[in-house]
Scaffold this motif. Structure first.
Motif, PDB file in Angstrom:
ATOM      1  N   ASP A   1       0.812  -1.212   0.000  1.00 23.18           N
ATOM      2  CA  ASP A   1       0.000   0.000   0.000  1.00 23.18           C
ATOM      3  C   ASP A   1       0.850   1.268   0.000  1.00 23.18           C
ATOM      4  O   ASP A   1       0.358   2.347  -0.320  1.00 23.18           O
ATOM      5  CB  ASP A   1      -0.955   0.023   1.194  1.00 23.18           C
ATOM      6  CG  ASP A   1      -2.173  -0.875   0.966  1.00 23.18           C
ATOM      7  OD1 ASP A   1      -2.534  -1.098  -0.198  1.00 23.18           O
ATOM      8  OD2 ASP A   1      -2.759  -1.339   1.962  1.00 23.18           O
ATOM      9  N   PHE A   2       2.132   1.118   0.354  1.00 21.72           N
ATOM     10  CA  PHE A   2       3.023   2.283   0.277  1.00 21.72           C
ATOM     11  C   PHE A   2       3.110   2.812  -1.147  1.00 21.72           C
ATOM     12  O   PHE A   2       3.250   4.027  -1.352  1.00 21.72           O
ATOM     13  CB  PHE A   2       4.430   1.938   0.769  1.00 21.72           C
ATOM     14  CG  PHE A   2       5.423   3.032   0.471  1.00 21.72           C
ATOM     15  CD1 PHE A   2       5.537   4.129   1.303  1.00 21.72           C
ATOM     16  CD2 PHE A   2       6.217   2.991  -0.674  1.00 21.72           C
ATOM     17  CE1 PHE A   2       6.434   5.162   1.015  1.00 21.72           C
ATOM     18  CE2 PHE A   2       7.111   4.009  -0.974  1.00 21.72           C
ATOM     19  CZ  PHE A   2       7.214   5.092  -0.126  1.00 21.72           C
ATOM     20  N   VAL A   3       3.037   1.931  -2.127  1.00 20.57           N
ATOM     21  CA  VAL A   3       3.167   2.368  -3.517  1.00 20.57           C
ATOM     22  C   VAL A   3       2.045   3.338  -3.873  1.00 20.57           C
ATOM     23  O   VAL A   3       2.246   4.311  -4.615  1.00 20.57           O
ATOM     24  CB  VAL A   3       3.190   1.167  -4.480  1.00 20.57           C
ATOM     25  CG1 VAL A   3       3.457   1.633  -5.910  1.00 20.57           C
ATOM     26  CG2 VAL A   3       4.260   0.153  -4.064  1.00 20.57           C
ATOM     27  N   ALA A   4       0.848   3.100  -3.345  1.00 18.33           N
ATOM     28  CA  ALA A   4      -0.266   4.027  -3.578  1.00 18.33           C
ATOM     29  C   ALA A   4       0.045   5.404  -2.999  1.00 18.33           C
ATOM     30  O   ALA A   4      -0.245   6.442  -3.609  1.00 18.33           O
ATOM     31  CB  ALA A   4      -1.551   3.476  -2.965  1.00 18.33           C
ATOM     32  N   THR A   5       0.658   5.420  -1.811  1.00 19.24           N
ATOM     33  CA  THR A   5       1.046   6.688  -1.199  1.00 19.24           C
ATOM     34  C   THR A   5       2.114   7.380  -2.019  1.00 19.24           C
ATOM     35  O   THR A   5       2.056   8.583  -2.267  1.00 19.24           O
ATOM     36  CB  THR A   5       1.551   6.458   0.238  1.00 19.24           C
ATOM     37  OG1 THR A   5       0.527   5.811   1.003  1.00 19.24           O
ATOM     38  CG2 THR A   5       1.945   7.765   0.895  1.00 19.24           C
ATOM     39  N   HIS A   6       3.100   6.604  -2.463  1.00 15.87           N
ATOM     40  CA  HIS A   6       4.169   7.145  -3.311  1.00 15.87           C
ATOM     41  C   HIS A   6       3.593   7.750  -4.589  1.00 15.87           C
ATOM     42  O   HIS A   6       3.951   8.871  -4.977  1.00 15.87           O
ATOM     43  CB  HIS A   6       5.163   6.020  -3.629  1.00 15.87           C
ATOM     44  CG  HIS A   6       6.145   6.336  -4.704  1.00 15.87           C
ATOM     45  ND1 HIS A   6       6.835   5.358  -5.382  1.00 15.87           N
ATOM     46  CD2 HIS A   6       6.550   7.509  -5.259  1.00 15.87           C
ATOM     47  CE1 HIS A   6       7.624   5.918  -6.274  1.00 15.87           C
ATOM     48  NE2 HIS A   6       7.474   7.220  -6.231  1.00 15.87           N
ATOM     49  N   MET A   7       2.697   7.041  -5.254  1.00 17.55           N
ATOM     50  CA  MET A   7       2.116   7.539  -6.502  1.00 17.55           C
ATOM     51  C   MET A   7       1.261   8.782  -6.264  1.00 17.55           C
ATOM     52  O   MET A   7       1.286   9.736  -7.051  1.00 17.55           O
ATOM     53  CB  MET A   7       1.276   6.448  -7.164  1.00 17.55           C
ATOM     54  CG  MET A   7       2.082   5.235  -7.654  1.00 17.55           C
ATOM     55  SD  MET A   7       3.233   5.625  -9.001  1.00 17.55           S
ATOM     56  CE  MET A   7       4.814   5.587  -8.127  1.00 17.55           C
TER      57      MET A   7
ATOM     58  N   GLU B   1      -5.748   4.091  -9.554  1.00 19.46           N
ATOM     59  CA  GLU B   1      -5.933   2.647  -9.590  1.00 19.46           C
ATOM     60  C   GLU B   1      -5.631   2.015  -8.238  1.00 19.46           C
ATOM     61  O   GLU B   1      -6.385   1.167  -7.738  1.00 19.46           O
ATOM     62  CB  GLU B   1      -5.052   2.035 -10.680  1.00 19.46           C
ATOM     63  CG  GLU B   1      -5.479   2.399 -12.094  1.00 19.46           C
ATOM     64  CD  GLU B   1      -4.536   1.856 -13.147  1.00 19.46           C
ATOM     65  OE1 GLU B   1      -3.479   1.288 -12.772  1.00 19.46           O
ATOM     66  OE2 GLU B   1      -4.833   2.014 -14.353  1.00 19.46           O
ATOM     67  N   ARG B   2      -4.531   2.404  -7.626  1.00 21.49           N
ATOM     68  CA  ARG B   2      -4.100   1.775  -6.378  1.00 21.49           C
ATOM     69  C   ARG B   2      -4.971   2.205  -5.195  1.00 21.49           C
ATOM     70  O   ARG B   2      -5.303   1.389  -4.330  1.00 21.49           O
ATOM     71  CB  ARG B   2      -2.621   2.087  -6.118  1.00 21.49           C
ATOM     72  CG  ARG B   2      -1.694   1.437  -7.139  1.00 21.49           C
ATOM     73  CD  ARG B   2      -0.242   1.875  -6.963  1.00 21.49           C
ATOM     74  NE  ARG B   2       0.615   1.304  -7.992  1.00 21.49           N
ATOM     75  CZ  ARG B   2       1.155   0.094  -7.969  1.00 21.49           C
ATOM     76  NH1 ARG B   2       0.932  -0.691  -6.909  1.00 21.49           N
ATOM     77  NH2 ARG B   2       1.929  -0.344  -8.947  1.00 21.49           N
ATOM     78  N   LEU B   3      -5.331   3.474  -5.145  1.00 19.20           N
ATOM     79  CA  LEU B   3      -6.221   3.931  -4.078  1.00 19.20           C
ATOM     80  C   LEU B   3      -7.613   3.334  -4.247  1.00 19.20           C
ATOM     81  O   LEU B   3      -8.286   2.996  -3.257  1.00 19.20           O
ATOM     82  CB  LEU B   3      -6.312   5.453  -4.077  1.00 19.20           C
ATOM     83  CG  LEU B   3      -5.059   6.220  -3.663  1.00 19.20           C
ATOM     84  CD1 LEU B   3      -5.251   7.712  -3.934  1.00 19.20           C
ATOM     85  CD2 LEU B   3      -4.715   5.986  -2.204  1.00 19.20           C
TER      86      LEU B   3
END
Length: 263
Positions: free
Chosen positions: A128-134, A184-186
């Motif tokens: 889920d960190f990747v969603a925050t990063h994006m 997409e990730r969120l």
């Protein structure tokens, strides 16, 4: 259609400025306030590789689409710094490797701890960190694009406008990737929405605020984001953040810029 990373990778290239005569700045130089902002922007663009270093110790490094994009993003951002450095040089403002090295060394112990801190936090969070990063990247790119647009209008210098328009066109592609990935990730993780909202609300600052001296951050915000037009620019970025799942109502840019202007 979604963002095609392969197409972007094949199209990525240095922003072109060899066809623009920078000697025009001798007869029509930029204002001191704008040059100070360009110095800030140049330093931040040149620092992109350091941000990339910190990101590659997080779960983002495991996604090949993300790392392909980041490779080309870093490449294009490097050349943005070089363009701005040439504009500064045309005004007699020192640039080059010695200055870039000074900016990096100025970070001191924070720079040494940054990848460790980022790695520990991000890997505890997990994918889920990747969603925050994006999402963080989308906010930064939206604000960067808004900053270049504001600077064009404030200075109203044809040569500067042409240069910044070319940089902004590349930033638009960067926005497309970050925003697409963020949505997409969120959209598929309520946990990612909560984590991202918390991280942005607690820790986000204008691009470069963790690298540049506080006085320079305040000058940047005051030059670009003050007054009625500045407020409108901040609100436009905030309205774009509102479109990301779970992030509506943060009023992130307006709150942060107003706080800096009051300081």
């Amino acid at each position: 259609m979604g963002f095609c990373v392969d197409d972007y990778a094949r199209a990525a290239a240095p922003v072109r400025w060899d066809d623009i005569d920078l000697t025009v700045f001798r007869d029509r130089p930029l204002s001191p306030g704008t040059l100070r902002v360009l110095r800030y922007m140049c330093d931040v663009e040149s620092h992109t590789v350091c941000y990339l270093r910190d990101l590659l110790v997080t779960p983002s490094h495991a996604d090949p689409e993300v790392t392909t994009f980041l490779t080309m993003w870093n490449y294009e951002e490097y050349w943005h710094g070089e363009v701005l450095a040439d504009v500064l040089s045309a005004h007699g403002v020192p640039t080059g490797s010695a200055h870039v090295r000074e900016v990096r060394l100025r970070q001191g112990w924070r720079d040494k701890l940054a990848p460790i801190k980022q790695s520990v936090i991000a890997n505890l969070v997990g994918d889920d960190f990747v969603a925050t990063h994006m999402s963080w990247g989308a906010v930064n790119e939206w604000l960067t694009h808004a900053g270049y647009t504001r600077l064009m209008r404030i200075e109203n210098h044809p040569t500067l406008t042409e240069l910044l328009s070319r940089i902004a066109a590349q930033e638009t592609r960067h926005i497309a990737f970050y925003a697409t990935q963020a949505r997409e990730r969120l959209g598929r993780s309520s946990r990612a929405q909560r984590l991202t909202r918390f991280a942005l609300a607690r820790a986000w600052q204008p691009v470069g605020a963790n690298v540049m001296p506080r006085a320079e951050v305040r000058h940047l915000v005051g030059h670009l984001m003050s007054g009625t037009d500045g407020d409108k620019a901040a609100d436009r970025v905030d309205s774009k953040i509102d479109t990301l799942p779970g992030l509506s109502g943060l009023h992130l840019v307006r709150r942060r810029t107003e706080s800096l202007l009051r300081a």
